[in-house]
Design a protein around this motif. Structure first.
Motif, PDB file in Angstrom:
ATOM      1  N   GLN A  56     -10.699  -5.918  -5.494  1.00  0.00           N
ATOM      2  CA  GLN A  56     -10.126  -5.020  -6.487  1.00  0.00           C
ATOM      3  C   GLN A  56      -8.945  -4.365  -5.774  1.00  0.00           C
ATOM      4  N   THR A  57      -7.729  -4.666  -6.205  1.00  0.00           N
ATOM      5  CA  THR A  57      -6.546  -4.324  -5.425  1.00  0.00           C
ATOM      6  C   THR A  57      -5.635  -3.345  -6.142  1.00  0.00           C
ATOM      7  N   CYS A  58      -5.193  -2.333  -5.403  1.00  0.00           N
ATOM      8  CA  CYS A  58      -4.193  -1.384  -5.883  1.00  0.00           C
ATOM      9  C   CYS A  58      -3.001  -1.470  -4.938  1.00  0.00           C
ATOM     10  N   ILE A  59      -1.810  -1.635  -5.512  1.00  0.00           N
ATOM     11  CA  ILE A  59      -0.608  -1.667  -4.695  1.00  0.00           C
ATOM     12  C   ILE A  59       0.259  -0.471  -5.045  1.00  0.00           C
ATOM     13  N   THR A  60       0.989   0.021  -4.066  1.00  0.00           N
ATOM     14  CA  THR A  60       1.820   1.200  -4.259  1.00  0.00           C
ATOM     15  C   THR A  60       3.216   0.985  -3.683  1.00  0.00           C
ATOM     16  N   ASP A  61       4.160   1.701  -4.257  1.00  0.00           N
ATOM     17  CA  ASP A  61       5.515   1.775  -3.721  1.00  0.00           C
ATOM     18  C   ASP A  61       6.259   2.847  -4.498  1.00  0.00           C
ATOM     19  N   VAL A  62       7.538   3.024  -4.188  1.00  0.00           N
ATOM     20  CA  VAL A  62       8.354   4.031  -4.869  1.00  0.00           C
ATOM     21  C   VAL A  62       8.748   3.524  -6.256  1.00  0.00           C
ATOM     22  N   GLY A  63       9.120   4.453  -7.141  1.00  0.00           N
ATOM     23  CA  GLY A  63       9.397   4.176  -8.545  1.00  0.00           C
ATOM     24  C   GLY A  63      10.216   2.939  -8.862  1.00  0.00           C
ATOM     25  N   PRO A  64      11.435   2.819  -8.312  1.00  0.00           N
ATOM     26  CA  PRO A  64      12.251   1.652  -8.664  1.00  0.00           C
ATOM     27  C   PRO A  64      11.611   0.323  -8.257  1.00  0.00           C
TER      28      PRO A  64
END
Length: 113
Positions: A56-64
């Motif tokens: 079960q994977t969640c990825i993150t980064d900045v808005g753009p």
């Protein structure tokens, strides 16, 4: 797509091998194993490989970047489904994507609680 398939195969291979840490990569009765990719970049390939390996994977980064990641994940899912891997496509579609900016002190404060 080739790289994603390679990463999927390697992740499954590592999970299948028991080198004393297999328990860290498999579920212990609490649902599927979970993964968080911080700063995924536009490709999010490590997160995609983990999702395809059953995490079960969640990825993150900045808005753009998040906007581009969403587009790329849709393309990845369509591509692997076209190649006959419906299960992998569903795993990619199930990934969650969240905006997270490590340089924003207010965001870090909010995440503490």
């Amino acid at each position: 797509v080739f790289l994603v398939k390679f990463l999927e195969a390697k992740a499954r291979e590592l999970i299948a091998q028991d080198r004393g840490w297999k328990h860290l990569l498999t579920s212990s009765g609490m649902g599927p194993p979970r993964a968080l990719e911080l700063g995924s970049g536009c490709t999010a390939l490590p997160g995609v490989a983990l999702a395809m390996a059953g995490f079960q994977t969640c990825i993150t980064d900045v808005g753009p970047v998040v906007t581009r990641v969403r587009e790329n994940l849709e393309q990845y899912a369509a591509s692997v489904q076209d190649q006959g891997s419906r299960e992998a496509a569903e795993a990619i579609k199930a990934m969650s994507i969240e905006e997270f900016d490590w340089s924003d002190g207010a965001v870090l404060e909010d995440r503490k609680s």
